[in-house]
Write an enzyme that holds these catalytic residues in place. Structure first.
Site, PDB file in Angstrom:
ATOM      1  N   HIS A  81       0.835  -1.209   0.000  1.00  0.00           N
ATOM      2  CA  HIS A  81       0.000   0.000   0.000  1.00  0.00           C
ATOM      3  C   HIS A  81       0.865   1.253   0.000  1.00  0.00           C
ATOM      4  O   HIS A  81       1.969   1.260   0.550  1.00  0.00           O
ATOM      5  CB  HIS A  81      -0.951   0.015   1.199  1.00  0.00           C
ATOM      6  CG  HIS A  81      -0.285   0.076   2.540  1.00  0.00           C
ATOM      7  ND1 HIS A  81      -0.001   1.267   3.182  1.00  0.00           N
ATOM      8  CD2 HIS A  81       0.139  -0.904   3.384  1.00  0.00           C
ATOM      9  CE1 HIS A  81       0.559   1.021   4.346  1.00  0.00           C
ATOM     10  NE2 HIS A  81       0.664  -0.289   4.496  1.00  0.00           N
ATOM     11  N   ASP A  83      -0.355   4.469   0.934  1.00  0.00           N
ATOM     12  CA  ASP A  83      -0.712   5.513   1.895  1.00  0.00           C
ATOM     13  C   ASP A  83       0.122   5.359   3.163  1.00  0.00           C
ATOM     14  O   ASP A  83       0.697   4.298   3.431  1.00  0.00           O
ATOM     15  CB  ASP A  83      -2.196   5.457   2.238  1.00  0.00           C
ATOM     16  CG  ASP A  83      -2.588   4.210   3.025  1.00  0.00           C
ATOM     17  OD1 ASP A  83      -2.187   3.100   2.607  1.00  0.00           O
ATOM     18  OD2 ASP A  83      -3.280   4.336   4.048  1.00  0.00           O
ATOM     19  N   GLU A 178      -4.806   1.652   3.106  1.00  0.00           N
ATOM     20  CA  GLU A 178      -4.658   0.488   3.978  1.00  0.00           C
ATOM     21  C   GLU A 178      -4.603   0.889   5.439  1.00  0.00           C
ATOM     22  O   GLU A 178      -5.126   0.199   6.319  1.00  0.00           O
ATOM     23  CB  GLU A 178      -3.396  -0.289   3.596  1.00  0.00           C
ATOM     24  CG  GLU A 178      -3.248  -1.656   4.287  1.00  0.00           C
ATOM     25  CD  GLU A 178      -2.491  -1.597   5.614  1.00  0.00           C
ATOM     26  OE1 GLU A 178      -2.403  -2.639   6.295  1.00  0.00           O
ATOM     27  OE2 GLU A 178      -1.989  -0.507   5.983  1.00  0.00           O
ATOM     28  N   ASP A 201       4.563  -6.246   3.755  1.00  0.00           N
ATOM     29  CA  ASP A 201       4.098  -5.219   4.694  1.00  0.00           C
ATOM     30  C   ASP A 201       4.465  -5.553   6.137  1.00  0.00           C
ATOM     31  O   ASP A 201       3.889  -5.008   7.069  1.00  0.00           O
ATOM     32  CB  ASP A 201       2.573  -5.052   4.552  1.00  0.00           C
ATOM     33  CG  ASP A 201       2.052  -3.766   5.174  1.00  0.00           C
ATOM     34  OD1 ASP A 201       2.860  -2.864   5.440  1.00  0.00           O
ATOM     35  OD2 ASP A 201       0.829  -3.681   5.395  1.00  0.00           O
ATOM     36  N   HIS A 383       4.752   4.393  12.073  1.00  0.00           N
ATOM     37  CA  HIS A 383       3.732   5.376  12.466  1.00  0.00           C
ATOM     38  C   HIS A 383       4.244   6.468  13.400  1.00  0.00           C
ATOM     39  O   HIS A 383       3.448   7.095  14.098  1.00  0.00           O
ATOM     40  CB  HIS A 383       2.509   4.694  13.115  1.00  0.00           C
ATOM     41  CG  HIS A 383       1.796   3.742  12.226  1.00  0.00           C
ATOM     42  ND1 HIS A 383       0.561   3.204  12.559  1.00  0.00           N
ATOM     43  CD2 HIS A 383       2.117   3.202  11.019  1.00  0.00           C
ATOM     44  CE1 HIS A 383       0.175   2.385  11.594  1.00  0.00           C
ATOM     45  NE2 HIS A 383       1.105   2.370  10.646  1.00  0.00           N
TER      46      HIS A 383
END
Length: 414
Positions: A81, A83, A178, A201, A383
């Site tokens: 993904h 994003d 995602e 991922d 993150h």
């Protein structure tokens, strides 16, 4: 195999494009800026020689590397993904390259004293002597999952340039959104046309995962009554106090900060309130389907209990399932995990087979008819400002992709 400089240049070109997704948007992709990288990727896939390159109205990208063998080989896929998480800003990413990491503190931002330290992040020490890419302390990096995209594109480019490596038809897919749980929602499994696929991922080198959480969201709304505090006796109902009762009635040690491995949890991730109304937003997670069901019942029973205590409906709880443990769909086709494990060993990567304490597009895709285990992409501390990725891990992930393609063709021949 793949040059370090080539990987770095490609990866940096991706992470410097802001692709943060937005859970409050109803569009797909959820932010217009995701199109910036999506269009770039489409052009890049064409430029390296991929076939059937397409991008649909929702920014889902697909492309094909045709088979170069005459015998029948299952069509396999690789998915990532583009994003990045809304948990931390992805705007103005300024990656730092740390050559031959010395095992000591990495100063990300001297002015604000932001330090990436092995005293706290012990995983750093396993990459001593390697090249790391980190943030400048002000943004996330975006290795989740632009490292995965970089590895897939680099592997396809390598296979195109080295036709002596035999493989069947390979499909690649890149998805938006995602990070907000929608990456697979509009993925056209039939159009993709693969027998099985792998999401790139995962985190640290060697990770191979075919189990993940069962997941649900819960929105708890508490109604109070606002009255002038000077005349409130027997009249005011403070919704924030009732919210506090609800929070403290759930198992205190069954939260993310107190659980690991196969332990599930309740996670309060957002809270907004005043006397009149308070809203709590939870996620519920458990690998075991029975325990997952029981967790949802705990929240609903607690709601009923507090409503009974107050003699009226002061709380409403809405629970929605998000995704389920893909193990149920992978176990009947465990050879696809075996191939990935063999591929890792063939390129000198020690497999770490573990359950994901989260979810990927692969968990939803597996229930949509596309069995889809997850493979490491190499990054750490996703993150947030302390995110980093070892370049050598990205190179190894690229090699694993190529080896999976080769072993799938070889196993089909025999």
């Amino acid at each position: 195999m793949i040059s370090k400089e080539h990987i770095i240049k490609r990866f940096v070109s991706y992470v410097t494009i802001d692709t943060e997704s937005d859970p409050n948007s109803n569009t797909t992709p959820s932010t217009k800026k995701q199109w910036d990288l999506a269009i770039k990727l489409t052009e890049e896939l064409k430029s390296i020689g991929m076939s059937d390159v397409s991008i649909d109205e929702n920014a889902y990208i697909m492309a094909t590397l045709p088979s170069n063998v005459e015998h029948d080989v299952p069509t396999i896929g690789f998915i990532s993904h583009f994003d990045t998480s809304p948990d931390f800003t992805g705007a103005n990413v300024k990656p730092q390259i740390i050559e031959e990491y010395n095992g000591k503190d990495i100063v990300l931002n001297r002015e604000e004293n932001i330090v990436l330290s092995p005293d706290y992040f012990e995983d750093l020490l396993q990459y001593k002597g390697q090249t790391l890419i980190s943030t400048d302390g002000n943004t996330l990096l975006g290795a989740d999952d632009k490292a995965g995209i970089c590895e897939i594109v680099s592997a396809m480019e390598y296979l195109i340039n080295h036709p002596e490596i035999k493989h069947g038809t390979i499909r690649v897919g890149f998805t938006p959104d995602e990070e907000i749980g929608r990456g697979a929602h509009k993925f056209d499994v039939k159009k993709f046309g693969a027998d099985w696929a792998y999401t790139m991922d995962g985190s640290q080198i060697g990770e191979l995962e075919y189990e993940n959480f069962n997941a649900a969201s819960a929105v708890v709304k508490i109604k109070g009554k606002i009255v002038h505090p000077g005349y409130a006796k027997g009249k005011m109902v403070n919704s924030m106090y009732i919210a506090n009762e609800f929070i403290n009635s759930l198992p205190r040690m069954e939260t993310p900060e107190h659980t690991d491995e196969y332990q599930g949890f309740f996670h309060l991730h957002d809270m907004e309130g005043n006397v009149e109304e308070t809203t709590l937003q939870y996620i519920i997670r458990d690998h075991d389907k029975k325990h997952f069901k029981a967790r949802k019942e705990v929240m609903l029973n607690l709601t009923d209990e507090l409503n009974s205590q107050y003699g009226r409906e002061v709380i409403t709880t809405e629970i929605k399932d998000q995704y389920f443990n893909m193990r149920e769909k992978i176990e009947p086709v465990m050879h696809i995990v075996d191939i990935a494990e063999a591929a890792m060993k063939a390129v000198d990567v020690e497999p770490i087979i573990k359950a994901i304490r989260g979810g990927t597009d692969g968990s939803q895709l597996s229930y949509m008819g596309l069995p889809c285990p997850n493979i490491f992409a190499g990054g750490h501390n996703f993150h947030g400002r302390y995110e980093y990725v070892p370049v050598e891990s990205m190179i190894k992930a690229t090699e694993v992709i190529c080896k999976i393609a080769e072993l799938t063709a070889l196993n089909s021949k025999t």
